[in-house]
Design a protein around this motif. Structure first.
Motif, PDB file in Angstrom:
ATOM      1  N   HIS A 109     -27.054  42.203 -22.397  1.00  0.00           N
ATOM      2  CA  HIS A 109     -26.688  42.015 -20.674  1.00  0.00           C
ATOM      3  C   HIS A 109     -25.296  42.668 -20.640  1.00  0.00           C
ATOM      4  CE1 HIS A 109     -25.658  39.214 -17.282  1.00  0.00           C
ATOM      5  NE2 HIS A 109     -25.876  40.362 -16.883  1.00  0.00           N
TER       6      HIS A 109
ATOM      7  N   SER B  33     -25.932  44.311 -14.838  1.00  0.00           N
ATOM      8  CA  SER B  33     -25.320  43.480 -13.500  1.00  0.00           C
ATOM      9  C   SER B  33     -24.452  44.308 -12.963  1.00  0.00           C
ATOM     10  CB  SER B  33     -24.892  42.173 -13.980  1.00  0.00           C
ATOM     11  OG  SER B  33     -25.781  41.311 -14.383  1.00  0.00           O
TER      12      SER B  33
ATOM     13  N   HIS C 283     -23.830  32.090  -7.253  1.00  0.00           N
ATOM     14  CA  HIS C 283     -23.012  30.999  -7.710  1.00  0.00           C
ATOM     15  C   HIS C 283     -23.085  29.997  -6.280  1.00  0.00           C
ATOM     16  CE1 HIS C 283     -21.109  31.567 -11.342  1.00  0.00           C
ATOM     17  NE2 HIS C 283     -21.466  32.932 -11.334  1.00  0.00           N
TER      18      HIS C 283
ATOM     19  N   GLU D 186     -21.345  43.033 -11.157  1.00  0.00           N
ATOM     20  CA  GLU D 186     -20.416  42.028 -10.576  1.00  0.00           C
ATOM     21  C   GLU D 186     -20.058  42.103  -9.412  1.00  0.00           C
ATOM     22  OE1 GLU D 186     -17.052  41.097 -12.941  1.00  0.00           O
ATOM     23  OE2 GLU D 186     -16.979  39.140 -12.254  1.00  0.00           O
ATOM     24  N   ASP D 187     -20.244  41.193  -8.678  1.00  0.00           N
ATOM     25  CA  ASP D 187     -19.949  40.976  -7.078  1.00  0.00           C
ATOM     26  C   ASP D 187     -21.066  41.854  -6.329  1.00  0.00           C
ATOM     27  OD1 ASP D 187     -18.391  39.809  -4.806  1.00  0.00           O
ATOM     28  OD2 ASP D 187     -16.765  41.217  -5.063  1.00  0.00           O
TER      29      ASP D 187
ATOM     30  N   PHE E  14     -22.368  44.321 -18.000  1.00  0.00           N
ATOM     31  CA  PHE E  14     -22.052  44.164 -16.507  1.00  0.00           C
ATOM     32  C   PHE E  14     -20.696  45.015 -16.267  1.00  0.00           C
ATOM     33  CE2 PHE E  14     -18.361  41.323 -16.332  1.00  0.00           C
ATOM     34  CZ  PHE E  14     -18.206  40.954 -17.630  1.00  0.00           C
TER      35      PHE E  14
ATOM     36  N   THR F  62     -21.410  36.883  -7.195  1.00  0.00           N
ATOM     37  CA  THR F  62     -20.407  36.301  -7.854  1.00  0.00           C
ATOM     38  C   THR F  62     -19.524  34.925  -7.496  1.00  0.00           C
ATOM     39  OG1 THR F  62     -20.421  38.241  -8.977  1.00  0.00           O
ATOM     40  CG2 THR F  62     -18.487  36.841  -9.589  1.00  0.00           C
TER      41      THR F  62
ATOM     42  N   HIS G 261     -28.603  36.247  -9.346  1.00  0.00           N
ATOM     43  CA  HIS G 261     -27.696  35.293 -10.318  1.00  0.00           C
ATOM     44  C   HIS G 261     -26.809  34.795  -9.119  1.00  0.00           C
ATOM     45  CE1 HIS G 261     -24.914  34.630 -13.647  1.00  0.00           C
ATOM     46  NE2 HIS G 261     -24.073  34.529 -12.687  1.00  0.00           N
TER      47      HIS G 261
ATOM     48  N   PRO H 245     -25.718  39.840  -8.972  1.00  0.00           N
ATOM     49  CA  PRO H 245     -24.837  38.552  -8.865  1.00  0.00           C
ATOM     50  C   PRO H 245     -24.354  38.450  -7.490  1.00  0.00           C
ATOM     51  CG  PRO H 245     -23.873  39.756 -10.665  1.00  0.00           C
ATOM     52  CD  PRO H 245     -24.890  40.738  -9.661  1.00  0.00           C
TER      53      PRO H 245
ATOM     54  N   ARG I  49     -23.495  30.179 -21.326  1.00  0.00           N
ATOM     55  CA  ARG I  49     -22.348  31.152 -20.918  1.00  0.00           C
ATOM     56  C   ARG I  49     -21.604  31.064 -19.801  1.00  0.00           C
ATOM     57  NH1 ARG I  49     -20.972  34.537 -17.509  1.00  0.00           N
ATOM     58  NH2 ARG I  49     -22.913  35.143 -16.760  1.00  0.00           N
ATOM     59  N   ASP I  50     -22.327  31.030 -18.734  1.00  0.00           N
ATOM     60  CA  ASP I  50     -21.767  30.962 -17.499  1.00  0.00           C
ATOM     61  C   ASP I  50     -21.446  29.269 -17.117  1.00  0.00           C
ATOM     62  OD1 ASP I  50     -20.551  31.971 -15.358  1.00  0.00           O
ATOM     63  OD2 ASP I  50     -22.452  32.668 -14.364  1.00  0.00           O
TER      64      ASP I  50
ATOM     65  N   ASN J 109     -29.826  42.958 -12.405  1.00  0.00           N
ATOM     66  CA  ASN J 109     -29.351  41.577 -11.806  1.00  0.00           C
ATOM     67  C   ASN J 109     -28.364  41.696 -10.773  1.00  0.00           C
ATOM     68  OD1 ASN J 109     -28.846  38.679 -11.988  1.00  0.00           O
ATOM     69  ND2 ASN J 109     -27.223  39.010 -13.124  1.00  0.00           N
TER      70      ASN J 109
HETATM   71  O1  KIV Z   1     -21.216  35.719 -11.641  1.00  0.00           O
HETATM   72  C1  KIV Z   1     -21.250  36.965 -12.268  1.00  0.00           C
HETATM   73  O2  KIV Z   1     -21.108  38.040 -11.567  1.00  0.00           O
HETATM   74  C2  KIV Z   1     -21.573  36.773 -13.665  1.00  0.00           C
HETATM   75  C3  KIV Z   1     -21.853  38.203 -14.255  1.00  0.00           C
HETATM   76  C4  KIV Z   1     -21.146  38.327 -15.385  1.00  0.00           C
HETATM   77  C5  KIV Z   1     -23.401  38.121 -14.583  1.00  0.00           C
HETATM   78  O3  KIV Z   1     -21.738  35.812 -14.137  1.00  0.00           O
END
Ligand code: KIV
Ligand code: ZN
Length: 516
Positions: free
Chosen positions: A102, A144, A209, A146-147, A104, A176, A207, A174, A18-19, A172
Motif C-alpha cells: 500500500h 492512496s 476518519h 492522502e487528503d 501513498f 484523512t 478510508h 482517504p 497500522r492506523d 483508496n
Molecule cells: O488517513 C490517511 O490518509 C491514511 C493514508 C496513509 C491511507 O491513513
C-alpha cells in the motif's frame, strides 16, 4: 472493478494494527499484534494492514511475523512513495501467502505545498514511479491519495488514472482529516467512476476518519456510490477521533440489505471477541453506548421496551445479540460445570484452543467459580485473554497481601523475576500506591505511570476487575493488563504486565539495559 466476480461484495480492509495503533497510547507489542491478526483472520477480514515497516523496527517485525502466520487474509504493509519504503515493505510481507503493498502520497493543494513542498507535476511523477516500483514485488498494489477528499478534482482524476496505468489494483480515497460529509464523499466516488477511463481496472476503496463523527456514514455513502473496499478498525480505533469502525460498517451492511444490496464476508459472531481484545490490549475502553459493541448496545432497560421485547424481539431489536457474538443469556457456567460444557462455551465465544490450553483455562475457570457464584461470558473472555496476554512474562506476581482502611495502607508482595522469588513490604498513600511502590523496590525503573484504569468486567460486587496500566519510559509506551476478582491483584498484575512489555521493548532497542 468488482471483487472475485461478485460485484456486490465489499472487501474489508482492517487497519487496526497500522492506523489504529497510531492513536497515542494504543501501542501494542508483537504478541498482541499476532493475537489480533489471528482473530481478524478468523473473523474473515480480507486484508490486514499489519503496519508501516519503515516507521520502526517493531513495525517491520510485526508485519514480517504476521506475514508468516496469516494464510487466509491478505497481509498488507504501508509505504510512502519512496523506493526505500517500498523495498522494506516488500521484504516485510514477503513470507505471506497473499501480500499487498500500500503506497501513498498527498495530493491536496495544502499537503503538497506545506507538507511535501512539491509541485503537483512532481507528485504526479512520484505516483507513477512508486506504483510501478511496487508492482515489481507483487501484483496486488494499493495506491492512496492522502487528503484525497480535499484534493482538486481534475488532479485527483489524473493521479488515479496514472496509478491504475502504473499497475495499482486498488485505489483508496482517504478522508484523512475527517472533513467530508456523506453526499460530498459519495460524489467523489461517483466522479471517479464517471471520469477516470480505466477505473474499471481497480477496486475503489474508502478510508474515512471520524473527526466529525461521520466516518461510518461516509464509508457507507462511498459503498452506495460504488466503492467496494472499506478501510476500518475494530472499535473505530485510530488517530484523533479514530477511523471508521469495522463492526458498525459490517453490521450496517448486514442489517440494511434493503438499502445497500452489498455484503461483506465477515463472520460477525466474532465481533465481540475482537472488540474486547483490542480494548484490553490498548486500554481504550469502549463507551457503554457505542453502537454494536458497547455494554448497553443490546440492553433494554425501560419497562415499555422490555414489554415490547417479550411480545416480539423485533419491536426494539434490529439485529440479534447472537449475530455479533453475544449470547442472549449471559449467565453461563458455575462451580459444578464440567470440562465439556466449558469447552463448548469457549467454542461459542470464538476460541479454538488446543487440549493443554483448554485444560489450563478450565483450571482457572474452576478457581474463579470458587470465588464468584455466577460466571458470565465476559468473565471467561477476560480469563482466557488474561492468560494469553501474559504467557511470556519474565516477571510474575507470586503473592500479595494488602491492609488498608483508616490505618496507613501496607503491602506485602512477592515477585518471581526470571525464576527467582523476591519479597518486599511497603506503605503508601493508598493500597494501589503501596503495592506499586513495592513493585518498584523489587524492580527499579524510571518508567512513569501514565494511566491507571479499572473497569468491572460484569455487574455485581463480586465482578472481576480488569485493570490497565500505561507506563512510559524514554518515549516507549506500553499498556499492561490484569484481571482478577480482587482489584488489587488485578492492579499488580497489570503493572507487572506493563513492566514485562517494557523489558521486551528495552531488549529490542538496547540489550545492555536488561539488568533492571
Ligand atoms: O488517513 C490517511 O490518509 C491514511 C493514508 C496513509 C491511507 O491513513
Ligand atoms: Zn488514516
Amino acid at each position: 472493478m468488482s471483487n472475485n466476480s461478485d460485484p456486490n461484495r465489499v472487501v474489508i480492509f482492517d487497519t487496526t494494527l497500522r492506523d489504529g495503533e497510531q492513536s497515542p497510547g494504543a501501542s501494542m507489542n508483537l504478541e498482541e499484534k499476532l493475537h489480533i491478526a489471528q482473530v481478524l483472520e478468523e473473523m474473515g477480514v480480507d486484508v490486514i494492514e499489519a503496519g508501516f515497516p519503515i516507521s520502526s523496527h517493531g513495525d517491520f517485525e510485526a508485519v514480517h511475523e504476521i506475514a508468516k502466520v496469516v494464510t487466509e487474509s491478505t497481509v498488507c504493509g504501508l509505504s510512502r512513495a519512496t523506493r526505500g519504503d517500498i523495498e522494506l515493505t516488500a521484504r516485510a510481507i514477503e513470507p505471506a501467502k497473499r501480500r499487498r503493498i500500500h503506497t501513498f502520497i498527498s495530493t491536496s493543494p495544502l499537503h503538497m505545498k506545506y507538507k511535501l513542498q512539491m509541485e503537483p507535476d512532481a507528485v504526479y511523477e512520484k505516483v507513477v514511479e512508486s506504483v510501478g516500483f511496487a508492482r515489481r514485488f507483487t501484483d496486488d498494489v494499493e495506491w492512496s491519495c492522502e487528503d484525497g477528499s480535499r484534493t482538486e478534482h481534475d488532479f485527483l482524476c489524473r493521479c488515479v488514472e496514472a496509478a491504475i496505468n502504473a499497475g495499482a489494483t486498488t485505489i483508496n480515497i482517504p478522508d484523512t482529516v475527517g472533513y467530508a460529509v456523506p453526499d460530498e464523499f459519495a460524489a467523489i466516488i461517483t466522479m471517479l467512476r464517471e471520469r477516470v477511463p480505466n477505473i474499471d481496472k481497480a477496486v475503489i476503496s474508502a478510508h474515512c476518519h471520524n473527526d466529525l463523527g461521520l466516518a461510518v456514514a461516509n464509508s457507507l455513502a462511498a459503498v452506495q456510490a460504488g466503492a467496494r473496499q472499506v478501510e476500518c478498525t475494530i472499535n473505530g480505533l485510530g488517530e484523533r477521533a479514530g477511523n471508521a469502525s469495522m463492526e458498525e460498517i459490517v453490521m450496517a451492511l448486514k442489517t440494511r440489505q434493503d438499502r445497500m444490496p452489498c455484503h461483506s464476508t465477515i463472520r460477525t459472531e466474532h465481533i465481540m471477541r475482537a472488540s474486547r481484545l483490542v480494548s484490553a490490549v490498548t486500554g481504550f475502553v469502549v463507551q457503554p453506548n457505542k453502537a454494536i459493541v458497547g455494554a448497553n448496545a443490546f440492553a433494554h432497560e425501560a419497562g415499555i421496551h422490555q414489554d415490547g421485547m417479550l411480545k416480539h424481539a423485533g419491536t426494539y431489536e434490529i439485529m440479534t445479540p447472537e449475530s455479533v457474538g453475544l449470547s442472549r443469556s449471559k449467565l453461563v457456567l458455575g462451580k459444578h460445570s464440567g470440562r465439556h460444557a466449558f469447552r463448548e462455551k469457549l467454542k461459542e465465544l470464538g476460541y479454538e484452543l488446543g487440549d493443554n490450553a483448554v485444560g489450563d483455562a478450565f483450571r482457572r475457570f474452576k478457581d474463579l467459580a470458587d470465588v464468584k457464584k455466577e460466571v458470565f461470558d465476559e468473565d471467561i473472555v477476560a480469563l482466557v485473554d488474561d492468560e494469553v496476554l501474559r504467557a511470556n512474562d519474565r516477571v510474575k506476581l507470586v503473592s500479595l497481601s494488602i491492609s488498608c482502611g483508616t490505618a496507613k495502607p501496607e503491602a506485602v508482595l512477592e515477585l518471581d523475576i526470571d525464576g527467582k522469588v523476591s519479597a518486599c513490604e511497603g506503605s503508601g498513600d493508598g493500597p494501589v500506591d503501596a503495592a506499586f511502590k513495592c513493585i518498584k523496590q523489587l524492580f527499579p525503573t524510571e518508567a512513569k505511570l501514565q494511566l491507571y484504569q479499572v473497569h468491572a468486567v460484569t455487574g455485581g460486587t463480586d465482578a472481576q476487575a480488569e485493570v490497565t496500566v500505561r507506563l512510559e519510559e524514554n518515549d516507549r509506551t506500553v499498556n499492561g493488563q490484569g484481571a482478577d476478582t480482587d482489584t488489587m491483584v488485578a492492579s499488580v498484575k497489570a503493572y507487572v504486565n506493563a513492566l514485562n512489555k517494557l523489558l521486551v521493548k528495552r531488549e529490542k532497542t538496547a540489550p545492555s539495559a536488561l539488568s533492571a
